[in-house]
Design a protein around this motif. Structure first.
Motif, PDB file in Angstrom:
ATOM      1  N   GLY A 147      89.713  29.235 -49.101  1.00  0.00           N
ATOM      2  CA  GLY A 147      89.160  30.522 -49.514  1.00  0.00           C
ATOM      3  C   GLY A 147      89.401  31.601 -48.487  1.00  0.00           C
ATOM      4  O   GLY A 147      89.735  32.743 -48.819  1.00  0.00           O
ATOM      5  N   THR A 151      91.912  35.166 -48.564  1.00  0.00           N
ATOM      6  CA  THR A 151      91.374  36.508 -48.381  1.00  0.00           C
ATOM      7  C   THR A 151      91.674  37.091 -47.008  1.00  0.00           C
ATOM      8  O   THR A 151      91.786  38.307 -46.857  1.00  0.00           O
ATOM      9  N   SER A 307      88.382  44.971 -45.542  1.00  0.00           N
ATOM     10  CA  SER A 307      88.121  43.867 -46.472  1.00  0.00           C
ATOM     11  C   SER A 307      87.587  42.619 -45.786  1.00  0.00           C
ATOM     12  O   SER A 307      87.441  41.578 -46.431  1.00  0.00           O
ATOM     13  N   PHE A 310      85.067  40.155 -47.293  1.00  0.00           N
ATOM     14  CA  PHE A 310      85.439  39.188 -48.333  1.00  0.00           C
ATOM     15  C   PHE A 310      85.651  37.786 -47.770  1.00  0.00           C
ATOM     16  O   PHE A 310      85.007  36.826 -48.225  1.00  0.00           O
ATOM     17  N   PRO A 311      86.539  37.571 -46.764  1.00  0.00           N
ATOM     18  CA  PRO A 311      86.694  36.221 -46.226  1.00  0.00           C
ATOM     19  C   PRO A 311      85.428  35.679 -45.579  1.00  0.00           C
ATOM     20  O   PRO A 311      85.165  34.479 -45.616  1.00  0.00           O
ATOM     21  N   VAL A 314      83.359  34.408 -48.440  1.00  0.00           N
ATOM     22  CA  VAL A 314      83.966  33.186 -48.971  1.00  0.00           C
ATOM     23  C   VAL A 314      83.635  31.996 -48.083  1.00  0.00           C
ATOM     24  O   VAL A 314      83.261  30.919 -48.569  1.00  0.00           O
ATOM     25  N   LEU A 365      83.414  43.573 -53.129  1.00  0.00           N
ATOM     26  CA  LEU A 365      84.030  42.577 -52.249  1.00  0.00           C
ATOM     27  C   LEU A 365      83.029  41.519 -51.824  1.00  0.00           C
ATOM     28  O   LEU A 365      83.326  40.316 -51.837  1.00  0.00           O
ATOM     29  N   SER A 368      81.911  39.291 -54.910  1.00  0.00           N
ATOM     30  CA  SER A 368      83.049  38.485 -55.369  1.00  0.00           C
ATOM     31  C   SER A 368      83.392  37.394 -54.366  1.00  0.00           C
ATOM     32  O   SER A 368      83.739  36.270 -54.752  1.00  0.00           O
ATOM     33  N   GLY A 369      83.310  37.705 -53.078  1.00  0.00           N
ATOM     34  CA  GLY A 369      83.595  36.706 -52.048  1.00  0.00           C
ATOM     35  C   GLY A 369      82.660  35.518 -52.128  1.00  0.00           C
ATOM     36  O   GLY A 369      83.080  34.360 -51.995  1.00  0.00           O
TER      37      GLY A 369
END
Length: 484
Positions: A147, A151, A307, A310-311, A314, A365, A368-369
């Motif tokens: 994941g 990202t 961004s 996001f990671p 995740v 972000l 969704s992550g």
């Protein structure tokens, strides 16, 4: 068969395997950030740009089953190194590409290497760790890094693209060479016992042809018409290839996909859910990077740095998710993940021409992550739950196949929806920037609808993890062979 004791090098081996997997997934995502630069530098037409992603995903997805079976029959460590060498060489060819056709061809070759490398690495993880908490922990780490790799490409790709887009491929060279040097030292050789060596080239050819025809039909549909003869004909041909694949698999002596494996409801549910999930996991970022760079005017570096949420989301969700699976079950965790992913995509449908990071992107972000992390690790564990060691490569190949098929189809769907809407607005006299934004909004809406389909698949198809009987011996790696 000699029963092997737990490999004392197994956690170091996991680090090596996850590093290689990280490189493959990173390469799938890092290209997204560089697409605007690649489009300008190589002269891509907007409608053809998505083939930089789809060419990779098609050969990757179409040949994964063959790659997984090769690992089971020819030796997992051996095929891992073959796939790693192919992927590294193809990365160099991508960096040297001089035209759109050259880059698309190199990306297709890169997908071949990934098709051998990825299921082999996952099958080594499966046969190295005993089923239960230890394997779930290993798969949780695998899922988290996968994941993150999917990202973190945004974060890493930004600075590299600012130097030159070629560096998004050159970064793979030192990683690949290092992994090749360490593999013989850290990985045991293993293969399936009691099976004849045999392959199914017709099965691989028919599966790949079906995928190519399906994606090409979706990509060309806005120009050819969704009900036009070309679109309908290509989709019909794709369906015929899938039927042919099923017939071949039911009759050949050594099938690429033995149909008996589909008797596992858990495995089928996991793969269907993974298929739908990956359409969103790849489709949404494709639209988001175009919106951020084409509408908001972000540079690749600015988008990558912004961004990072996001990671991080995740990673946290994947770590939490692997622990939740045994307590709450596959269905609940995957449904929660897909719901969060759908909410994030729905939030992004409100992006605007005069938007901002915190006003239009940040919350989408973050949510969704979290959804990506929960869903990916759950489907990864479910796809391998209760699978016999002899078919570890097959099961991991099937899981990765559905993931890559979804990636190719998802990018094709959201990009064609976005381009079609943009063209309609321009044709109606709308301003170009307004047309772009409305196209991006339509792409995010398509991703939201796909998330709804994913939620239904998780609710209807996923079940609780199988509980091994007390007298069932744990799965262990096959002992090393004298001839290896």
């Amino acid at each position: 068969m000699v029963q092997a004791v737990p490999d004392p090098r197994r956690w170091k081996a996991l680090a090596l395997l996850c590093g290689a997997f990280f490189m493959v997934i990173l390469d799938s995502a890092i290209v997204v950030v560089a697409l605007p630069s690649i489009e300008i530098d190589l002269g891509f037409a907007p409608s053809d740009l998505q083939w930089v992603l789809s060419a990779y995903a098609l050969t990757f997805g179409g040949l994964l089953l063959l790659g997984g079976r090769s690992a089971d029959l020819l030796g997992r460590r051996r095929m891992f190194m073959v796939g790693l060498a192919l992927f590294t060489a193809a990365s160099l060819l991508c960096a040297l590409a001089w035209s759109p056709a050259a880059l698309i061809a190199a990306r297709a070759f890169q997908g071949v290497g990934a098709a051998v490398l990825t299921p082999t690495a996952l099958s080594i993880v499966t046969t190295t760790f005993e089923e239960g908490p230890e394997r779930n922990k290993a798969l949780g780490i695998w899922g988290a890094l996968g994941g993150v790799g999917g990202t973190a490409g945004w974060l890493i790709g930004g600075p590299l693209t600012d130097i030159s887009w070629e560096w998004i491929f050159l970064i793979n060279l030192p990683i690949g060479v290092t992994a090749l040097a360490l593999a013989p030292r850290l990985l045991r050789e293993s293969r399936a016992q009691g099976q004849r060596r045999g392959f199914d080239p017709l099965g691989a050819l028919s599966a790949t042809a079906a995928l190519v025809l399906m994606v090409y039909a979706v990509v060309e549909a806005p120009q050819a018409g969704w009900t036009g003869a070309q679109t309908v004909g290509l989709l019909a041909a794709s369906l015929a290839m899938f039927v042919l694949f099923t017939v071949i698999e039911s009759r050949v002596a050594q099938p690429l996909l033995p149909l008996r494996i589909l008797r596992s409801w858990t495995l089928v549910g996991a793969n269907v859910t993974m298929l739908v999930f990956s359409t969103i996991a790849f489709g949404m970022p494709f639209i988001l990077t175009l919106y951020a760079q084409q509408v908001l005017g972000y540079s690749a570096v600015e988008f990558g740095l912004s961004s990072i949420v996001f990671p991080l989301a995740v990673t946290v969700a994947a770590i939490v998710g692997q622990g939740l699976v045994l307590k709450a079950g596959f269905r609940l965790v995957a449904t929660a993940g897909l719901t969060l992913l759908g909410i994030g995509c729905l939030y992004l449908t409100q992006v605007s021409a005069g938007g901002s990071y915190f006003g239009d992107i940040f919350l989408g972000l973050l949510v969704s992550g979290l959804g990506v992390g929960l869903t990916f690790v759950t489907c990864s564990i479910a796809a391998l739950a209760g699978v016999d060691e002899r078919e570890a490569g097959l099961a991991s190949g099937l899981s990765n196949t559905t993931f890559q098929i979804g990636a190719a189809v998802g990018v094709a769907i959201v990009s064609t929806v976005a381009v079609s809407r943009t063209d309609d607005v321009v044709a109606g006299g709308g301003e170009p920037i307004v047309a772009l934004v409305e196209g991006h909004q339509a792409g995010f809406l398509a991703a939201t609808i796909l998330a709804g389909i994913g939620i239904l698949s998780a609710l209807l198809l996923l079940r609780r993890p199988p509980v091994p009987s007390p007298d069932q011996p744990p799965l262990v790696p096959v002992a090393e062979h004298a001839d290896d």
